[in-house]
Every structure is written in C-alpha cells, then in structure tokens.
Enzyme design. Sequence first.
Site, PDB file in Angstrom:
ATOM      1  N   LEU A 126       0.828  -1.209   0.000  1.00 42.73           N
ATOM      2  CA  LEU A 126       0.000   0.000   0.000  1.00 42.73           C
ATOM      3  C   LEU A 126       0.867   1.266   0.000  1.00 42.73           C
ATOM      4  O   LEU A 126       0.448   2.313   0.472  1.00 42.73           O
ATOM      5  CB  LEU A 126      -0.913   0.022   1.235  1.00 42.73           C
ATOM      6  CG  LEU A 126      -1.904  -1.129   1.368  1.00 42.73           C
ATOM      7  CD1 LEU A 126      -2.606  -1.058   2.716  1.00 42.73           C
ATOM      8  CD2 LEU A 126      -2.930  -1.088   0.241  1.00 42.73           C
ATOM      9  N   PRO A 128       1.896   3.650  -2.181  1.00 44.97           N
ATOM     10  CA  PRO A 128       1.406   4.947  -2.659  1.00 44.97           C
ATOM     11  C   PRO A 128       0.383   5.579  -1.708  1.00 44.97           C
ATOM     12  O   PRO A 128       0.379   6.798  -1.512  1.00 44.97           O
ATOM     13  CB  PRO A 128       0.762   4.605  -4.007  1.00 44.97           C
ATOM     14  CG  PRO A 128       1.491   3.376  -4.460  1.00 44.97           C
ATOM     15  CD  PRO A 128       1.730   2.598  -3.203  1.00 44.97           C
ATOM     16  N   TYR A 129      -0.460   4.744  -1.103  1.00 43.10           N
ATOM     17  CA  TYR A 129      -1.438   5.227  -0.123  1.00 43.10           C
ATOM     18  C   TYR A 129      -0.722   5.828   1.083  1.00 43.10           C
ATOM     19  O   TYR A 129      -1.077   6.913   1.560  1.00 43.10           O
ATOM     20  CB  TYR A 129      -2.332   4.060   0.289  1.00 43.10           C
ATOM     21  CG  TYR A 129      -3.263   4.331   1.441  1.00 43.10           C
ATOM     22  CD1 TYR A 129      -4.407   5.092   1.274  1.00 43.10           C
ATOM     23  CD2 TYR A 129      -3.003   3.795   2.700  1.00 43.10           C
ATOM     24  CE1 TYR A 129      -5.274   5.327   2.340  1.00 43.10           C
ATOM     25  CE2 TYR A 129      -3.856   4.015   3.760  1.00 43.10           C
ATOM     26  CZ  TYR A 129      -4.991   4.785   3.576  1.00 43.10           C
ATOM     27  OH  TYR A 129      -5.843   5.009   4.628  1.00 43.10           O
ATOM     28  N   TYR A 130       0.304   5.141   1.567  1.00 41.53           N
ATOM     29  CA  TYR A 130       1.048   5.646   2.718  1.00 41.53           C
ATOM     30  C   TYR A 130       1.811   6.923   2.384  1.00 41.53           C
ATOM     31  O   TYR A 130       1.918   7.832   3.227  1.00 41.53           O
ATOM     32  CB  TYR A 130       2.000   4.574   3.253  1.00 41.53           C
ATOM     33  CG  TYR A 130       1.340   3.689   4.282  1.00 41.53           C
ATOM     34  CD1 TYR A 130       1.382   4.009   5.628  1.00 41.53           C
ATOM     35  CD2 TYR A 130       0.640   2.552   3.897  1.00 41.53           C
ATOM     36  CE1 TYR A 130       0.765   3.221   6.580  1.00 41.53           C
ATOM     37  CE2 TYR A 130       0.009   1.751   4.825  1.00 41.53           C
ATOM     38  CZ  TYR A 130       0.078   2.090   6.175  1.00 41.53           C
ATOM     39  OH  TYR A 130      -0.553   1.305   7.110  1.00 41.53           O
ATOM     40  N   LYS A 133      -0.771   9.692   2.558  1.00 43.75           N
ATOM     41  CA  LYS A 133      -1.137   9.997   3.942  1.00 43.75           C
ATOM     42  C   LYS A 133       0.010  10.719   4.662  1.00 43.75           C
ATOM     43  O   LYS A 133      -0.214  11.675   5.417  1.00 43.75           O
ATOM     44  CB  LYS A 133      -1.501   8.710   4.687  1.00 43.75           C
ATOM     45  CG  LYS A 133      -2.827   8.093   4.256  1.00 43.75           C
ATOM     46  CD  LYS A 133      -3.981   9.022   4.547  1.00 43.75           C
ATOM     47  CE  LYS A 133      -5.331   8.388   4.276  1.00 43.75           C
ATOM     48  NZ  LYS A 133      -6.442   9.360   4.462  1.00 43.75           N
TER      49      LYS A 133
END
Length: 214
Positions: A126, A128-130, A133
């Site tokens: 994950l 890119p999500y992290y 964020k």
Amino acid sequence: MKVLVAGANGQIGKQLVDKLKNSGEHTPVALVRKQEQADSYAETGVETVLANLEDSVDKLTEAVKGNDAIVFTAGSGGSTGEDKTLLIDLDGAVKVMEAAEAAGIKRFVMVSALQANNRENWNEKLKPYYVAKHYADRALLQSNLTYTIIRPGGLLNEPGTGKVSVGEKHDRGYIPREDVASVILAALDEEKTYNKAFDLVSGDTPIEEAVKSV
C-alpha cells in the site's frame, strides 16, 4: 459545534455523521459529491454540501464556510488507481486544509493510517497510499490549523467495543470503524488532543479516557 465531514459517504464518515447527529452537542454537515448522496442525507435531516475534492480551493472554501470544525475522512478507495490516491488522499486533503484556513475554520481532524509517519513501517503493498497519507499529514502539521491526526490500524466492520489503545508507535493492529468514529467524536473538543498525532488500535482503555491521555 458545527462539523463538516469530508468523506461523509464513506464507511467511517457515515458512522461519524450519525454519532454527531445523536450527540446533542454537535451538528454534522455532510460533504458529498453526488446529488443522490445529498438526497439520502437530506431524508434523515442532515445538512449537506455538494463538492468534489478535485475542485479548486476557491470552490472548496465556499463549500466549507460556516462550519466550526472539519473532519477529513475521505479516501479514493481500494478500487481506484494511484492517480486518484494522489488527487484525493493527498491533494484533496491539502486543498481542504487551505480552504479551512481561507474560511477561518481552525479545528481540523485528519483520519490517517497507522504509522504513516514512519516510512520504515509502511505496508509495501500500500506504499502509494502511505505516501499520500504521510505528506498530507505533514502539510497539516505545518499549517496554522488546530489539528488532531488519528492514525488507525486495519479497519474492521465489526461493532465497536468502546475500548482502544492510543500512542506514538503501535505495531500492526486492527480497530472497528465504529470505534474510529467514536474517537473522532471524543477528540473534537478535547483540548488534550489539540496539535497531537497518534496511532489508534483496539485496546483496553475506554475511549473517553484514552483521548484524555494523548
């Protein structure tokens, strides 16, 4: 307190709107991007505002005006590509922060991700999500807003337990979405959470007590 919920059609957002409505202390305003979503909320007596997180900061400023606080719990979702993760989870979040400052709204609660602040602990699947964020949180830290950054662990659809664990560094853990919504509600006007960031997983401490210990 009049609280705008960005991401009000999401799973945490829906539960938060209900909790705000039933709190007796706060009034929710649901920020949604589709008319049918607005109509659904209107049927329950919840005020709504139509806006898209890909809109300009000027448009978002108009959308958020008149509120006392903003909770950002929006996300692009697991079914979209990395482009939407950047546009919603990062740029959308930053634009809402800029809109809040332009509209004179000081209180801002961000729903982030467990250990988003520590690159070494990111879930590789994950990433890119992290990244999104991490940098959205950093923008909030550098803003003039009175922030609280909540970094929940893996999200569950189980009923909430009302008991959590908060802290600076948690190993992988899980938490019901209902408990995340309850923590947001408890944190909104708890001064001990002002300008603080913390990890959040299920635990043994009642929520009201946990937010006072941040």
